[in-house]
Design a protein around this motif. Sequence first.
Motif, mmCIF file in Angstrom:
data_model
loop_
_atom_site.group_PDB
_atom_site.id
_atom_site.type_symbol
_atom_site.label_atom_id
_atom_site.label_comp_id
_atom_site.label_asym_id
_atom_site.label_seq_id
_atom_site.Cartn_x
_atom_site.Cartn_y
_atom_site.Cartn_z
ATOM 1 N N ILE A 105 -3.239 -5.349 -1.418
ATOM 2 C CA ILE A 105 -3.290 -3.997 -0.730
ATOM 3 C C ILE A 105 -4.915 -4.862 0.397
ATOM 4 C CG2 ILE A 105 -3.704 -1.549 -0.537
ATOM 5 C CD1 ILE A 105 -2.359 -1.923 -3.573
ATOM 6 N N ALA A 111 3.996 1.411 -1.325
ATOM 7 C CA ALA A 111 5.085 1.819 -2.579
ATOM 8 C C ALA A 111 5.159 0.775 -3.487
ATOM 9 C CB ALA A 111 7.055 1.742 -1.869
ATOM 10 N N SER A 112 5.346 1.281 -4.425
ATOM 11 C CA SER A 112 5.354 0.348 -5.474
ATOM 12 C C SER A 112 6.938 -1.247 -5.609
ATOM 13 C CB SER A 112 5.876 1.177 -6.598
ATOM 14 O OG SER A 112 7.057 1.404 -7.158
ATOM 15 N N GLN A 121 8.042 7.346 -1.355
ATOM 16 C CA GLN A 121 7.508 5.641 -1.535
ATOM 17 C C GLN A 121 8.137 5.043 -0.248
ATOM 18 O OE1 GLN A 121 5.972 3.414 -4.853
ATOM 19 N NE2 GLN A 121 5.522 5.263 -5.536
ATOM 20 N N ARG A 175 1.971 5.708 -6.434
ATOM 21 C CA ARG A 175 1.037 5.891 -5.476
ATOM 22 C C ARG A 175 0.180 6.792 -4.696
ATOM 23 N NH1 ARG A 175 1.339 1.111 -7.159
ATOM 24 N NH2 ARG A 175 1.600 -0.441 -5.254
ATOM 25 N N TYR A 176 -0.759 7.482 -4.285
ATOM 26 C CA TYR A 176 -1.325 8.364 -3.287
ATOM 27 C C TYR A 176 -1.769 8.382 -2.065
ATOM 28 C CZ TYR A 176 -2.263 7.476 -8.151
ATOM 29 O OH TYR A 176 -1.660 7.452 -9.937
ATOM 30 N N GLU A 191 0.749 -1.287 0.046
ATOM 31 C CA GLU A 191 0.214 -0.306 0.096
ATOM 32 C C GLU A 191 0.640 0.910 0.050
ATOM 33 O OE1 GLU A 191 -4.478 2.382 2.559
ATOM 34 O OE2 GLU A 191 -2.603 0.178 3.182
ATOM 35 N N GLN A 200 -1.961 -6.627 -7.458
ATOM 36 C CA GLN A 200 -1.500 -5.166 -6.346
ATOM 37 C C GLN A 200 -2.884 -5.590 -5.713
ATOM 38 O OE1 GLN A 200 1.643 -3.781 -5.386
ATOM 39 N NE2 GLN A 200 2.581 -5.141 -6.264
ATOM 40 N N THR A 222 -0.322 12.808 -5.719
ATOM 41 C CA THR A 222 0.836 11.640 -6.430
ATOM 42 C C THR A 222 1.974 11.511 -5.573
ATOM 43 O OG1 THR A 222 0.293 12.324 -8.592
ATOM 44 C CG2 THR A 222 2.396 10.876 -8.347
#
Length: 473
Positions: free
Chosen positions: A281, A35-36, A218, A205-206, A33, A277, A212
């Motif tokens: 999450i 970070a990528s 992140q 991510r937001y 949630e 993903q 953003t």
Amino acid sequence: MKQQQLGFWLLTALVVGNMVGSGIFMLPRSLAEAASPAGVLLGWLITGAGVLTIAIIFGNLAIRKPELNGGPQIYAKELFPKGSKASILSGFMASWGYWIGNVAGNVAIITTFASYLSTFFPILTSGHVVFSIGSFTLKLGHLLTFLVCTSLLWVMHTIILQGVESAGKLNFLATATKVLGFFLFIIIGLFAFEKSYVDPFIAPRYDEAGHTLGLLSQINNVALSTLWAFIGIESAIVFASRARKQSDVKRATIAGLLIALAIYIGISVLVMGMLKQDVLIQSEKPLVDAIGTVLGPIGSQLLAGLGLISLIGSTLGWIFLSAEVPYQAAKQGLFLRAFLQENEKSMPRFSLLVSNMISQLFIFSTISNSMAAAFDFVIYIATLSYLVPYVIASTFQFKLVWTGETYVTMKERMTDGVIALLATMYSIWLVKAGTADMKTFLLGVALLASSLLFYPLLLKQQSEHKTKQKQSA
């Protein structure tokens, strides 16, 4: 009677067992949630490097200052002139805060054990009402959970009293089992890994406001999420006085960190390739869901069993560590002398009893909402007491480098100086990040300040001790 001692492997098991507890089972979801995949991996590597500097500091100090036993908070007294009131007060406050923080944290581990046990015994979540008195209602699940938690606490108490090697060997068995289990999970994950699930590797991510978050933001979020993953890295140094060799303390601290880091990185990254993903999450049990995609329903049973073993080892290690902190502090003249009481196996009998009686009070949180609120309050403010000793240890190492005490060559001072500087900066950042909320910070300070209630007793005790020494002289 020869005191039982801890060797390299038992010390390493204490470090790994205390670091890798229940958090690993939920961490993959929070990281996904935050970070990528790229942010998660880089965040772990940066955090691991930062904690490595602290691990090296702990190892260095165990060798250079072997007489200072009991944990990183003990070094607080060494930052001030020997025997001064500032020295005694700082050492006492740091030891007090770290001890109370640990005792409260132990209850979180114990109650989590009951939660995992409910997978096999659903009656632990039963809402059946046993009886009601006024506004208080006792449910069957809450009563049974209380009994399970209480039993676990005092069984661990009895085991620890049997001696350091007995407790160490049981902790080693539990830790070895869970490490093997986690590495088997990693192997399964390698075969089940779907590359498409981690694409795109770098993705935005937001935040809550919908803004953003780039890769750097992140990484920072990951570092914050993993903040608690490394609590326990100090375990070997707390038991330094019980180690066969002081060099084993340094080796065990670094080895324990590397093993834990391998488990954390392996699981958090591979779960991203086992679940999509959006599914990850939203998952409330990411490891169970991930292994379920490969092994089916039996996966949840296996993971719950691994969780129970993991928590047994963590419970034993943290209860033992909590009792050792005031016991060793008392040896340094930084805690009430009553905490020096031992049994015939050289175990801290009184310290263990007081610590577990406090834990027992908090275990009432499983049947009383009022106690639950009190427990949450203590956990909330314990943040600072966990993190301050890291700053103290790295600052003390820097002091040794600056003064040249214990050093022979300038090369050694330069090398340790760089590490000390990095560790000090990283430790301060940990405190800042962990107590970013002003309420958390102020309540943490209040917890440390609560030691002042007992400080006059410590001063009176030391005054009486000095008087007796003069009379005997």
